[in-house]
Write an enzyme that holds these catalytic residues in place. Sequence first.
Site, short mmCIF file in Angstrom:
data_model
loop_
_atom_site.label_atom_id
_atom_site.label_comp_id
_atom_site.label_asym_id
_atom_site.label_seq_id
_atom_site.Cartn_x
_atom_site.Cartn_y
_atom_site.Cartn_z
N GLU A 58 71.64 33.58 59.61
CA GLU A 58 72.92 33.47 58.87
C GLU A 58 73.99 34.10 59.74
OE1 GLU A 58 73.04 35.85 55.26
OE2 GLU A 58 71.69 37.32 56.14
N TYR A 108 75.96 46.69 47.57
CA TYR A 108 77.32 46.29 47.20
C TYR A 108 77.38 44.84 46.79
CZ TYR A 108 78.22 43.76 51.60
OH TYR A 108 78.18 42.86 52.65
N LEU A 158 70.43 36.66 53.32
CA LEU A 158 70.93 37.05 51.98
C LEU A 158 70.99 35.83 51.07
CD1 LEU A 158 72.41 39.45 50.38
CD2 LEU A 158 74.48 38.14 50.87
N LYS A 162 71.54 43.36 49.46
CA LYS A 162 72.93 43.41 49.94
C LYS A 162 73.27 44.88 50.20
CE LYS A 162 77.33 41.01 49.28
NZ LYS A 162 77.49 40.64 50.68
N1 PDD Z 1 79.42 38.92 52.44
N2 PDD Z 1 75.32 36.63 54.27
C1 PDD Z 1 75.80 37.86 54.49
C2 PDD Z 1 75.15 38.73 55.50
C3 PDD Z 1 76.91 38.32 53.74
O1 PDD Z 1 77.38 39.56 53.93
C4 PDD Z 1 77.51 37.44 52.79
C5 PDD Z 1 78.69 37.86 51.96
C6 PDD Z 1 76.97 36.16 52.62
C7 PDD Z 1 77.53 35.20 51.61
O2 PDD Z 1 77.18 35.56 50.29
P1 PDD Z 1 78.08 35.18 49.04
O3 PDD Z 1 78.23 33.72 49.04
O4 PDD Z 1 77.31 35.69 47.90
O5 PDD Z 1 79.40 35.89 49.24
C8 PDD Z 1 75.87 35.80 53.37
C9 PDD Z 1 80.54 39.46 51.70
C10 PDD Z 1 81.56 38.45 51.33
C11 PDD Z 1 81.10 40.64 52.48
O6 PDD Z 1 80.28 41.36 53.06
O7 PDD Z 1 82.31 40.87 52.48
#
Ligand code: PDD
Length: 289
Positions: A183, A33, A207, A146
Amino acid sequence: MTQWIWMNGQTIPMDQARIGVEDRGFQFADGVYEVIRVYEGQPFALNAHLARLWNSAAGIRLNLTIAADELAAAIRKFIELGGVREGMIYLQATRGVAPRNHAIPEGVQPTLLFYSRPLEPMAAPGQVGVSLISVEDERWKRCWVKSIALLPNVLAKTAAIEAGADEAVFVDGGVMQSGVITECCASNFFAVMNGALVTHPVGARVLPGITRALLLDLARGQNIPVQERPLTLAQAKGADEVFISSTVREINFVHAWDGVRIADGRPGPVTLSLHRALHGRIREECPMG
Ligand code: PDD
């Protein structure tokens, strides 16, 4: 107002959308996703999100049958038609429908869908602070994918809420053992130590956040030393500033962690400066008007 969804090339009302019981996303969490932010009716960092989507898909041997520029055009059109000004696009790709069998089936059409959700316009830097709790990192070792398989994240976030906190931070190697901070359950983690920006390298355990990559770039542009290296829980708790980042959050400073106040409970200068720079980038790409 009708909530629309784009599903396999068609834009239809959400309440008419149907997913097969044997969709492998439903049965095996066999999918990936993206979450893409929309500012002023324009998707932010769309190409970077689509590049990560294709990487994630390759990571689970999923062939997306649409071209990236076609998908980008469909997303832009959807935002325009749906009149989304401030919000996010949730996009999901699964392996598709096939008789239940663990092995990856041949010749199955993936399920691809996306829809939007409204979000509040961006808050001024330093307005939103969060509290963290530490939890054991029990995830698989392909966190660069992801994946929609998010049960460790779901359980960690629920534990955070139950503890009265906002977000859970994953500790690899045990919380009691002061393991390594990887993270957070839906965001990347940063510490500012002696003027340097420190964050765990991306890959098996972390991620490659789109916001994270932008922030590292902006930090370098401000001559802030960037160190991609692991920090233990004890080291990180002694940082001068701590913040988290994601597409939805942008930057949130951390004011408390495991019930202890962090950095006087206020956003630090590096955090604020990076958040301002991020807003500058957003406004360049998604101008007001
Ligand atoms: N999540 N780490 C994890 C485990 C995440 O699920 C996300 C983002 C990030 C940050 O990535 P980015 O800057 O590309 O949004 C780091 C999204 C927002 C979610 O699951 O809703």
